[in-house]
Design a protein around this motif. Structure first.
Motif, mmCIF file in Angstrom:
data_model
loop_
_atom_site.group_PDB
_atom_site.id
_atom_site.type_symbol
_atom_site.label_atom_id
_atom_site.label_comp_id
_atom_site.label_asym_id
_atom_site.label_seq_id
_atom_site.Cartn_x
_atom_site.Cartn_y
_atom_site.Cartn_z
ATOM 1 N N ILE A 188 3.901 3.861 10.189
ATOM 2 C CA ILE A 188 4.863 3.169 9.473
ATOM 3 C C ILE A 188 4.682 3.665 8.047
ATOM 4 O O ILE A 188 3.715 3.310 7.597
ATOM 5 N N GLN A 189 5.478 4.187 7.493
ATOM 6 C CA GLN A 189 5.418 4.781 5.931
ATOM 7 C C GLN A 189 5.844 3.372 4.824
ATOM 8 O O GLN A 189 6.479 3.924 3.818
ATOM 9 N N LEU A 190 5.337 2.382 5.143
ATOM 10 C CA LEU A 190 5.221 1.578 4.025
ATOM 11 C C LEU A 190 4.143 0.415 4.340
ATOM 12 O O LEU A 190 3.715 0.536 5.530
ATOM 13 N N PRO A 191 3.767 -0.475 3.378
ATOM 14 C CA PRO A 191 2.483 -1.405 3.881
ATOM 15 C C PRO A 191 2.842 -2.290 4.595
ATOM 16 O O PRO A 191 4.055 -3.109 4.603
ATOM 17 N N VAL A 192 2.057 -2.293 5.860
ATOM 18 C CA VAL A 192 2.187 -3.091 7.016
ATOM 19 C C VAL A 192 0.690 -3.841 7.109
ATOM 20 O O VAL A 192 0.107 -3.152 7.314
ATOM 21 N N ASP A 209 -3.622 -0.611 3.158
ATOM 22 C CA ASP A 209 -5.120 -0.245 2.546
ATOM 23 C C ASP A 209 -4.905 0.147 1.222
ATOM 24 O O ASP A 209 -5.455 -0.176 0.402
ATOM 25 N N ASN A 210 -4.117 1.231 0.998
ATOM 26 C CA ASN A 210 -3.868 1.810 -0.344
ATOM 27 C C ASN A 210 -3.284 0.765 -1.581
ATOM 28 O O ASN A 210 -3.753 0.933 -2.445
ATOM 29 N N PHE A 211 -2.360 0.106 -0.804
ATOM 30 C CA PHE A 211 -1.607 -0.846 -1.639
ATOM 31 C C PHE A 211 -2.736 -1.934 -2.157
ATOM 32 O O PHE A 211 -2.703 -2.231 -3.501
ATOM 33 N N THR A 370 7.804 3.067 -3.997
ATOM 34 C CA THR A 370 7.840 1.951 -4.847
ATOM 35 C C THR A 370 6.847 0.832 -4.812
ATOM 36 O O THR A 370 6.549 0.223 -5.879
ATOM 37 N N VAL A 371 5.827 0.948 -4.185
ATOM 38 C CA VAL A 371 4.756 0.023 -3.935
ATOM 39 C C VAL A 371 3.233 1.058 -4.119
ATOM 40 O O VAL A 371 2.437 0.372 -3.779
ATOM 41 N N ASP A 372 3.548 2.103 -4.447
ATOM 42 C CA ASP A 372 2.339 2.980 -4.644
ATOM 43 C C ASP A 372 1.710 2.550 -6.130
ATOM 44 O O ASP A 372 2.244 1.774 -6.866
#
Length: 377
Positions: A188-192, A209-211, A370-372
């Motif tokens: 999934i291409q957003l933070p989960v 993890d990145n976020f 938008t959350v990068d």
């Protein structure tokens, strides 16, 4: 120290393997009994210098995060630990403190003034090619330096802590495999972030993890997801508990002076029909950009009817079957029938697996950018 029973501590340590709070009760007990100011177990990435706080007590999350960002390179104890063998106890006494006061005055002020830490004792628990796990315990100037007996006690506990940590990570890996469905959440291409049935974090996909490792107001401490501001953190914990207790979708919109407005959608996950292996998934995105599905692409991908596609879109938005029925003036059983048909067409067997597959498909348009890192400055 005389009233501190070594055998009881070892027993408490291994009890952590089945305690829902993990090692927190044991370590908090150790801090109290040994008259310590605070303590922490962290993991440092050898390649990126990224720091993850695994457990912490007696310290403020925001202060520690800022301290690591500003002064990690100046910490002589961290530098000494990087060259020491796992299990070797390293101490910072008055002599080292006075030396640091001269060579790194800003670091000294941050440690002694902001965090009130004068004496530190630490050790490397484990290391591999990528990560090094380290433990630290702290005392203030008023509490005094570590005594020889206290050092002996901690040295005796280290091998047990190393062994228990290894067993604990094996258990977490097993828990994650039970909760994950074909690793679809990783696509999934957003933070989960996935939480288990008691609210402990058991898995983060790469986006999460990145976020979390960038300038994020969310941190994972003691396996719990926490917001750095206490007032916001209370809302996060309440939403997590409601999601687990009521098996209902929760959405939070959190605003901070230092970060863009974020939305957290908490979706309950149940793998078995008897309610076992419950947990929840937390999806993170900007408040004004909720992720969506392209209905036409979705229908083409899985040969869905118009109504089946609409139900899928509502599921991805975090709505329950009952809420979908009310919103579209359908019966609950009709919505369940649509969901069962979609599961058959998508090759899934559970609702959480279906949602993960939809969000991993080309029809999904996340607001992930938008959350990068760039947007959180």
């Amino acid at each position: 120290m005389k009233n501190l029973n070594y055998s009881d501590l070892v027993k408490s340590l291994y009890s952590s393997l089945v305690d829902p709070q993990g090692f927190k009760p044991f370590l908090s007990k150790l801090i109290q009994k040994c008259n310590l100011l605070s303590g922490a177990i962290i993991m440092v990435n050898n390649n990126t210098d990224e720091v993850k706080v695994i457990w912490m007590d007696g310290l403020n999350i925001a202060d520690v995060s800022l301290f690591f960002e500003n002064f990690e390179k100046q910490d002589p104890l961290i530098q000494e630990l990087t060259t020491s063998s796992p299990g070797t106890l390293i101490t910072a006494d008055d002599a080292k403190a006075e030396a640091v006061k001269i060579t790194h005055p800003d670091f000294f002020q941050g440690l002694n003034g902001v965090l009130n830490i004068r004496y530190v004792i630490g050790a490397v628990l484990a290391t591999d090619k990528e990560w090094v796990s380290q433990m630290y315990f702290h005392r203030s100037k008023e509490q005094g330096a570590f005594t020889p007996d206290e050092k002996v006690l901690l040295e005796k506990l280290i091998p047990h802590m190393q062994h228990a940590t290894q067993l604990f990570h094996i258990k977490i890996a097993q828990d994650k495999q039970r909760l994950l469905t074909q690793l679809l959440f990783d696509q999934i291409q957003l933070p989960v972030i996935l939480l288990d049935n008691v609210g402990n974090v058991c898995h983060c996909n790469q986006k999460a993890d990145n976020f979390l490792t960038k300038s994020s107001p969310l941190k994972i401490v003691n396996r719990r997801l926490q917001w750095t501001a206490a007032s916001k953190n209370g809302k996060v914990q309440q939403a997590i508990q409601r999601c687990l207790d009521e098996s209902s979708v929760q959405t939070l919109h959190l605003i901070s002076d230092s970060y863009p407005a974020l939305a957290l959608t908490l979706t309950p996950l149940v793998q078995d029909t008897n309610g076992a292996d419950k947990g929840l998934a937390i999806f993170i995105y900007n408040s004004d950009q909720q992720p969506t599905l392209d209905l036409q692409i979705l229908r083409d991908l899985f040969d869905l009817s118009q109504n089946e596609g609409k139900v899928c879109c509502e599921l991805v938005c975090g709505r329950s079957p009952a809420e979908i029925a009310d919103l579209h003036f359908l019966s609950y059983e009709t919505v369940r029938t649509y969901i069962k048909r979609v599961m058959k067409k998508t090759g899934t067997t559970r609702q959480n697996e279906l949602v993960a597959k939809l969000m991993a498909s080309p029809a999904f348009y996340p607001a992930s950018s938008t959350v990068d890192h760039e947007s959180t400055q």
